[in-house]
Design a protein around this motif. Structure first.
Motif, PDB file in Angstrom:
ATOM      1  N   MET A  77       3.858  -3.920  -3.469  1.00  0.00           N
ATOM      2  CA  MET A  77       2.830  -2.712  -2.612  1.00  0.00           C
ATOM      3  C   MET A  77       3.452  -2.649  -0.880  1.00  0.00           C
ATOM      4  SD  MET A  77      -1.038  -1.569  -2.841  1.00  0.00           S
ATOM      5  CE  MET A  77      -1.338  -3.524  -2.782  1.00  0.00           C
ATOM      6  N   ALA A  78       3.568  -4.324  -1.356  1.00  0.00           N
ATOM      7  CA  ALA A  78       3.999  -4.340   0.222  1.00  0.00           C
ATOM      8  C   ALA A  78       5.519  -4.222   0.908  1.00  0.00           C
ATOM      9  CB  ALA A  78       4.515  -6.189   0.084  1.00  0.00           C
TER      10      ALA A  78
ATOM     11  N   LYS B 277       6.522  -0.904   0.429  1.00  0.00           N
ATOM     12  CA  LYS B 277       6.084   0.247  -0.087  1.00  0.00           C
ATOM     13  C   LYS B 277       5.421   0.559   1.441  1.00  0.00           C
ATOM     14  CE  LYS B 277       8.423   1.902  -3.436  1.00  0.00           C
ATOM     15  NZ  LYS B 277       9.306   2.549  -3.230  1.00  0.00           N
ATOM     16  N   LEU B 278       5.056  -0.245   1.716  1.00  0.00           N
ATOM     17  CA  LEU B 278       4.203  -0.528   3.088  1.00  0.00           C
ATOM     18  C   LEU B 278       5.357  -0.843   4.175  1.00  0.00           C
ATOM     19  CD1 LEU B 278       1.919  -0.436   4.496  1.00  0.00           C
ATOM     20  CD2 LEU B 278       0.889  -2.941   4.008  1.00  0.00           C
TER      21      LEU B 278
ATOM     22  N   GLY C  99       6.718   1.942   4.804  1.00  0.00           N
ATOM     23  CA  GLY C  99       5.866   2.891   5.178  1.00  0.00           C
ATOM     24  C   GLY C  99       5.850   4.818   4.151  1.00  0.00           C
ATOM     25  N   GLU C 100       6.362   4.016   2.906  1.00  0.00           N
ATOM     26  CA  GLU C 100       5.664   4.391   1.440  1.00  0.00           C
ATOM     27  C   GLU C 100       4.397   4.721   1.682  1.00  0.00           C
ATOM     28  OE1 GLU C 100       8.963   4.268  -1.394  1.00  0.00           O
ATOM     29  OE2 GLU C 100      10.209   4.473   0.734  1.00  0.00           O
ATOM     30  N   LEU C 101       3.658   5.153   2.612  1.00  0.00           N
ATOM     31  CA  LEU C 101       2.259   5.728   2.203  1.00  0.00           C
ATOM     32  C   LEU C 101       1.452   5.779   1.021  1.00  0.00           C
ATOM     33  CD1 LEU C 101       0.917   5.557   6.380  1.00  0.00           C
ATOM     34  CD2 LEU C 101       1.143   3.343   5.047  1.00  0.00           C
TER      35      LEU C 101
ATOM     36  N   GLU D  62       2.971   5.976  -1.748  1.00  0.00           N
ATOM     37  CA  GLU D  62       3.186   5.317  -2.873  1.00  0.00           C
ATOM     38  C   GLU D  62       2.406   4.085  -2.474  1.00  0.00           C
ATOM     39  OE1 GLU D  62       5.336   5.093  -5.081  1.00  0.00           O
ATOM     40  OE2 GLU D  62       6.006   7.115  -4.879  1.00  0.00           O
ATOM     41  N   VAL D  63       1.956   3.332  -1.412  1.00  0.00           N
ATOM     42  CA  VAL D  63       0.625   2.435  -1.645  1.00  0.00           C
ATOM     43  C   VAL D  63      -0.218   2.156  -1.875  1.00  0.00           C
ATOM     44  CG1 VAL D  63      -0.231   0.567   0.191  1.00  0.00           C
ATOM     45  CG2 VAL D  63       2.261   1.549   0.565  1.00  0.00           C
TER      46      VAL D  63
END
Length: 192
Positions: free
Chosen positions: A155-156, A158-159, A162-164, A166-167
């Motif tokens: 998740m980190a 993806k964050l 900027g793949e919000l 996905e987060v």
């Protein structure tokens, strides 16, 4: 059992139908009816008990059975939730979500809860309840621990990219699989 008016009407029609089909051995209700949390937005979760001799035939006819209960808009089976015996239905007039889970009496030997028995032929459901107790699967703490920090790292990353969305998906997954069930168990509730 205190049900909203439209739910009660649907339940009465369903009971009438089930009682008049000799292949059926009983009808129970689960979900929010068990916990007394049903409101006008709740679905109905029926457990339809079918004789072993007629089970295969009833499974082939379950959409027709669902159609006989009301103005059926759509129905599909529940493989996506791991329950192929389940028929998920949406009715109109009133707009109502109804789950019909078709089981045999021996299926009650392994269950996660005791549904409320609405009707039974010759105490077939009650007799099965006496043979075993419900066992709700509990979270496997080691399984969660083995995966949790990898999920957080994923998740980190993806964050960071900027793949919000996905987060958001990952947060939803972690809440549903780990944090939600663990919180419920910590507070003496079932992990669902």
């Amino acid at each position: 059992m205190d049900l909203p008016y439209e739910h009660s009407r649907f339940l009465d029609r369903t009971l009438d139908y089930i009682k008049n089909d000799a292949r059926m051995l009983g009808l129970a209700v689960a979900g929010s009816c068990i916990t007394n949390t049903m409101d006008e937005f709740s679905d109905l979760d029926f457990v339809v008990v079918v004789s072993e001799a007629h089970y295969e035939q009833v499974m082939l006819e379950r959409k027709q059975i669902a159609s006989a209960l009301g103005n059926l808009l759509v129905a599909f089976t529940g493989e996506h939730v791991g329950e192929p015996r389940l028929l998920i239905c949406l009715y109109d007039h009133p707009l109502l979500h109804v789950d019909l889970k078709f089981v045999t009496r021996s299926d009650f030997q392994k269950r996660i809860e005791d549904p409320v028995i609405l009707w039974e032929r010759e105490s077939v459901i009650s007799d099965e309840f006496k043979k075993s107790s419900p066992i709700h699967p509990m979270p496997d703490l080691q399984w969660i621990e083995d995966r949790f920090w990898v999920w957080i790292h994923y998740m980190a990353v993806k964050l960071g990219r900027g793949e919000l969305f996905e987060v958001i998906d990952c947060l939803t997954f972690i809440r549903a699989i780990a944090l939600g069930p663990l919180s419920l168990v910590t507070h003496g509730q079932l992990p669902r």
